[in-house]
Design an enzyme around this catalytic site. Structure first.
Site, PDB file in Angstrom:
ATOM      1  N   THR A  19      32.421  34.915  44.056  1.00  8.19           N
ATOM      2  CA  THR A  19      32.102  35.909  43.231  1.00  8.19           C
ATOM      3  C   THR A  19      33.267  35.963  42.109  1.00  8.19           C
ATOM      4  O   THR A  19      34.301  35.157  42.263  1.00  8.19           O
ATOM      5  CB  THR A  19      32.176  37.163  43.704  1.00  8.19           C
ATOM      6  OG1 THR A  19      33.539  37.621  44.434  1.00  8.19           O
ATOM      7  CG2 THR A  19      31.058  37.606  44.721  1.00  8.19           C
ATOM      8  N   TYR A 148      51.697  42.317  36.605  1.00  6.52           N
ATOM      9  CA  TYR A 148      52.862  43.131  37.523  1.00  6.52           C
ATOM     10  C   TYR A 148      53.385  42.439  38.722  1.00  6.52           C
ATOM     11  O   TYR A 148      54.011  43.292  39.302  1.00  6.52           O
ATOM     12  CB  TYR A 148      52.020  44.420  37.897  1.00  6.52           C
ATOM     13  CG  TYR A 148      50.865  44.271  38.697  1.00  6.52           C
ATOM     14  CD1 TYR A 148      50.603  43.717  39.797  1.00  6.52           C
ATOM     15  CD2 TYR A 148      49.573  44.793  38.014  1.00  6.52           C
ATOM     16  CE1 TYR A 148      49.602  43.519  40.453  1.00  6.52           C
ATOM     17  CE2 TYR A 148      48.141  44.566  38.775  1.00  6.52           C
ATOM     18  CZ  TYR A 148      48.400  44.151  39.858  1.00  6.52           C
ATOM     19  OH  TYR A 148      47.060  44.047  40.655  1.00  6.52           O
ATOM     20  N   LYS A 163      51.340  40.329  45.004  1.00  2.00           N
ATOM     21  CA  LYS A 163      51.364  39.250  43.952  1.00  2.00           C
ATOM     22  C   LYS A 163      52.719  38.607  43.707  1.00  2.00           C
ATOM     23  O   LYS A 163      53.080  37.325  43.261  1.00  2.00           O
ATOM     24  CB  LYS A 163      50.898  39.792  42.666  1.00  2.00           C
ATOM     25  CG  LYS A 163      49.296  40.334  42.857  1.00  2.00           C
ATOM     26  CD  LYS A 163      48.444  38.945  42.812  1.00  2.00           C
ATOM     27  CE  LYS A 163      47.219  39.638  42.534  1.00  2.00           C
ATOM     28  NZ  LYS A 163      46.146  38.479  42.736  1.00  2.00           N
TER      29      LYS A 163
END
Ligand code: HXC
Length: 280
Positions: A19, A148, A163
């Site tokens: 997706t 971020y 992250k």
């Protein structure tokens, strides 16, 4: 933008490739000749995407149901992949995220995001890396992070932590594995609308409009733009790019960071008045 056979015979695995941005990157890589492996948690979604790809690029897409939070499932998937043909590229794309006030998060909520993004990306990278190193094989890893990762962000704290960790892994292993012919890089995308992210991160139309106002280029990203950047970073053309993170956000994060960005609200008359003002 690229030669039609740029990725000919390159075998690329994209986590979360059924997706969203993972799917868009996969389609673009198939167009340029790659062989694709996609994995994810939902069999029906993977099957449908692979059938769609097969209709346009017959016999070049394989899929595996695999929850990357589970290292045993990763081992089983990679054994099957390698038995067929080794990978040349891993794309750590699968992510989990939601908006929440951090003090309301349960340990399980924290673990849900860290498990997918931080641990999942690390398990995948290590499992591929040890195979490449044992075989003396050159390879690339590309991880999808976010701006971020270095600025931090309120209300998505587990994702920001994860992250940041993936970016630290990218930079660290670029040095450790560079001598072994393995390049690692990252992309930090700004807003590229996908159902998975938008449903979870954009609560209403007002916030969507306000978000647009934060982007100097005045628009969200097109999937093709991100997919082409990913193609470049995994291709031989980027053979000397290692340990880098490339931001693709229309200038969004710099606008947020810049001290005087809010001056865009000044009118022409106010700018004129500013010019006439004397200091001291
Ligand atoms: C508070 C929440 C929550 C929410 C889930 N939880 N959603 N807590 N606020 N909105 C808590 C649950 O209550 C539970 O804790 C724990 O998290 C695990 O939830 P499950 O639903 O059981 O987990 P799971 O089915 O594994 O789902 C994982 C998920 C989900 C991360 C929570 O959102 C997911 O599958 N996401 C995948 C797709 C996705 O997020 N895509 C967007 C990526 S965008 P308790 O204690 O109650 O049991 C992105 C970058 C965007 O990463 C950058 C934009 C610029």
């Amino acid at each position: 933008m690229f030669q039609a056979d740029l990725l000919k015979d390159e075998r690329v695995l994209i986590t979360g490739g059924g997706t969203g941005l993972g799917k868009s990157m996969g389609r673009r890589m198939l167009e340029l000749g790659a062989e694709l492996v996609i994995c994810g948690r939902r069999e029906a979604v993977l099957d449908e995407t692979a059938a769609e790809f097969d209709a346009d690029f017959p016999g070049r897409t394989a899929w595996h149901r695999c929850d990357i939070r589970d290292p045993d499932a990763i081992e089983a998937m990679l054994e099957a992949v390698w038995a067929d043909r080794p990978l040349d590229t891993l794309i750590n794309n699968a992510a989990g995220n939601f908006l929440a006030r951090t003090e309301t998060l349960s340990p399980r909520a924290l673990d849900a995001v860290l498990g997918i993004v931080l641990h999942g990306s690390a398990y995948m990278t290590l499992a591929c890396g040890k195979r490449w190193i044992a075989a003396g094989r050159a390879a690339t890893v590309l991880s999808i992070v976010a701006t971020y990762a270095w600025s931090g962000s309120a209300y998505v704290v587990p994702s920001a932590m994860a992250k940041a960790g993936v970016l630290a892994m990218t930079r660290s292993l670029a040095v450790e594995w560079g001598p072994k012919g393995i390049r690692l890089n990252a992309i930090a995308p700004g807003p590229f609308p996908t159902k998975g992210a938008w449903d979870r991160l954009v609560p209403n139309k007002e916030i969507e409009a306000a978000w647009l106002g934060r982007i100097p280029l005045g628009r969200v990203g097109e999937h093709r733009e991100l997919a082409d950047l990913a193609v470049y970073l995994i291709s031989e053309g980027a053979g000397y790019v290692n340990g880098e993170v490339v931001t693709i956000d229309g200038g969004e994060w710099l606008k947020g960071a810049g001290t005087f960005s809010l001056m865009e609200a000044l009118s022409d008359a106010e700018w004129q008045a500013m010019r006439g003002r004397k200091g001291g």
